[in-house]
Design a protein around this motif. Structure first.
Motif, short mmCIF file in Angstrom:
data_model
loop_
_atom_site.label_atom_id
_atom_site.label_comp_id
_atom_site.label_asym_id
_atom_site.label_seq_id
_atom_site.Cartn_x
_atom_site.Cartn_y
_atom_site.Cartn_z
N GLU A 57 3.28 0.98 4.65
CA GLU A 57 3.44 -0.26 3.88
C GLU A 57 2.84 -0.50 2.65
O GLU A 57 3.35 -0.93 1.74
CB GLU A 57 3.27 -1.52 4.83
N TYR A 58 2.00 -0.03 2.32
CA TYR A 58 0.87 -0.14 1.50
C TYR A 58 1.50 0.78 0.33
O TYR A 58 1.28 0.70 -0.75
CB TYR A 58 -0.60 0.03 1.62
N ALA A 104 4.62 1.74 -0.24
CA ALA A 104 5.81 1.27 -0.56
C ALA A 104 5.27 0.22 -1.85
O ALA A 104 5.83 -0.28 -2.72
CB ALA A 104 6.71 0.52 0.45
N ARG A 105 4.12 -0.61 -1.47
CA ARG A 105 3.83 -1.67 -2.37
C ARG A 105 3.20 -1.00 -3.67
O ARG A 105 3.30 -1.40 -4.72
CB ARG A 105 2.62 -2.49 -1.83
N LEU A 124 5.88 0.09 -5.67
CA LEU A 124 6.68 -1.03 -6.63
C LEU A 124 5.76 -1.55 -7.88
O LEU A 124 6.23 -1.35 -8.92
CB LEU A 124 6.55 -2.35 -5.89
N TYR A 141 -6.16 -0.42 -2.41
CA TYR A 141 -4.85 -1.06 -2.75
C TYR A 141 -5.01 -1.78 -4.31
O TYR A 141 -4.60 -2.76 -4.29
CB TYR A 141 -4.42 -1.97 -1.90
N LYS A 165 0.09 -7.71 -1.24
CA LYS A 165 0.80 -8.48 -1.34
C LYS A 165 2.20 -8.51 -0.65
O LYS A 165 2.44 -7.20 -0.85
CB LYS A 165 0.88 -9.24 -2.73
N THR A 166 2.77 -9.48 -0.46
CA THR A 166 4.19 -9.29 0.16
C THR A 166 5.02 -8.82 -0.86
O THR A 166 4.96 -8.69 -2.10
CB THR A 166 4.81 -10.46 0.66
N GLU A 167 6.28 -8.07 -0.34
CA GLU A 167 7.19 -7.47 -1.53
C GLU A 167 7.92 -8.38 -2.33
O GLU A 167 7.77 -8.34 -3.72
CB GLU A 167 8.42 -6.70 -0.54
N LEU A 214 5.26 -9.45 -4.90
CA LEU A 214 4.95 -7.86 -6.00
C LEU A 214 6.11 -7.92 -6.80
O LEU A 214 6.00 -7.73 -7.90
CB LEU A 214 4.86 -6.74 -5.28
N ARG A 215 7.45 -8.13 -6.55
CA ARG A 215 8.62 -8.27 -7.20
C ARG A 215 8.47 -9.21 -8.11
O ARG A 215 8.82 -9.03 -9.34
CB ARG A 215 9.98 -8.36 -6.53
#
Ligand code: GLN
Length: 395
Positions: free
Chosen positions: A298-299, A301-302, A305, A324, A376-378, A381-382
């Protein structure tokens, strides 16, 4: 008419060199600007249910008084089992483990337990900002060894030059905050050799041990030949279980060091929050191995991003291998100093980083850098990525 100046009350000399933590300050600044806070490294998502239920059950079930000062038997046994399962380290829960109020208190308690005034502690820089003040609280001298700028590889010549007969310990943080580097077996072996040569301890801050990318593995220094007794391993629940506010950390050390650390810890804090120790113990016992691999995925993927978006926006940075954070060079975008640039980003772009100078003993080394945290949540971050894409046009 003379105006009476307010009295300046006397405070201890040991505090006079300390600045307020810039990381914590930036969180306040971010809140004031209503910006997306990528400064202080804390997740904006929930911890696993197993931990929440474990703590709530403990509170409802009457675990509301002090735990044993060095940690409840339950969490120490759960930790010893998990550490064996992951790293095949034989850690005795009765003699080698101490639970502290986060890895932050753990570091302070360890240094107070092993370092005398006049000793030296080698700190690689950039560093997490507590290590220097912790050393100074002990009346000891931090001796800084710079990593190679940009790649943040260990510069072994400079590391070796930082050791001396006065060196009591070297602090090793892998995966590394703020650089995102992961120091592998061969780098750790070279540090271990210096520890043997100078009869020094390795104090390892392994708080990001379960946040690694691209298939990299975490190697605990204590698993290297001859290093089990010489290493003092620090870690905690904050990052692995997304509970930075619970303040549950731990220390693995040989029997003599553990006994000294436990005394310091007892006089500093008596103990870490008892019901939250039970919540972490429940997490350690109940979460399957997949939990930890998913956490890294999961990290990752962050990271995937934020990192390319920063490069696209004109920052230069080494791609994080773990932890992170992205430590980003903004000199291609602006020649403002780091603190002004960080404030500008918070106010005008709506994304708050930490000024890079707070990770260096000499602020000049970090004037062209800022650190972004991506825990942080996707969705968050987006939004940050979208805002950052406008940096070039706003400058
Ligand atoms: N480790 C986190 C960071 O570097 C949080 C630091 C803190 O405020 N304790 O941002």
């Amino acid at each position: 008419m003379s105006v009476a100046l307010p009295r300046v009350w006397r405070t201890a000399r040991r505090t006079h060199g300390f600045a307020e933590s810039v990381i914590r300050t930036m969180t306040r600044v971010s809140d004031e600007c209503g910006a997306i806070n990528l400064s202080q490294g804390f997740p904006d998502f929930s911890p696993p249910d197993e931990l929440l239920a474990g703590s709530v059950d403990a509170i409802r079930g009457g675990v509301n008084q002090y735990a044993i000062t060095w940690g409840s038997a339950n969490i120490r046994e759960a930790l010893a089992a998990k550490i064996y399962e992951w790293y095949h380290m034989d850690v005795c829960p009765r003699e080698n483990l101490t639970v502290a109020c986060g890895a932050t208190e753990a570091m302070a308690a360890v240094l107070l337990a092993i370092v005398d005034p006049g000793d030296e502690v080698v700190v690689m820089e950039p560093f997490y900002e507590n290590y220097g003040p912790d050393t100074e609280i002990c009346g000891a001298k931090p001796v800084y060894a710079p990593l190679s700028p940009g790649t943040w590889d260990i510069d072994f010549e400079r590391l070796e030059a930082a050791f001396s007969p006065k060196t009591r310990a070297v602090i090793v943080n892998t995966p590394n905050n703020p650089s995102g580097r992961v120091f592998g077996r061969s780098a750790l072996e070279r540090i271990a050799e210096l520890c043997h040569r100078y009869d020094a301890y390795a104090i390892t801050d392994e708080i990001y041990e379960h946040i690694l990318y691209d298939g990299l593995e975490h190697v605990p220094m204590a698993t290297l030949p001859g290093m089990a007794e010489r290493t003092i391993t620090l870690s905690g629940a904050s990052k692995t279980f997304s509970v930075t506010g619970w303040r549950i950390g731990w220390i693995i050390a040989n029997r003599d060091v553990s006994s000294a650390v436990r005394k310091v810890h007892d006089f500093l804090t008596v103990g870490a929050p008892a019901p939250l120790q039970e919540g972490v113990a429940a997490g350690l016992r109940l979460l399957p191995p997949d939990y930890y691999t998913d956490l890294s995925a999961e990290y990752e993927a962050r990271r995937d991003l934020l990192y390319p978006a920063l490069v696209e926006a004109g920052f230069k940075a080494a791609r994080p291998e773990g932890a992170y954070y992205v430590l980003a060079d903004f000199s291609g975008l602006s020649d403002q100093p780091d603190d002004q640039f960080a404030l500008w980003l918070a106010r005008e772009v709506g994304v708050t980083p930490v000024p890079g100078s707070s990770f260096f003993s000499s602020p000049d080394s970090g004037r062209h850098l800022v650190r972004f945290a991506f825990c942080k949540t996707e969705g968050m971050l987006r939004q940050a990525v979208e805002r950052l894409s406008a940096v070039g046009s706003l400058l």
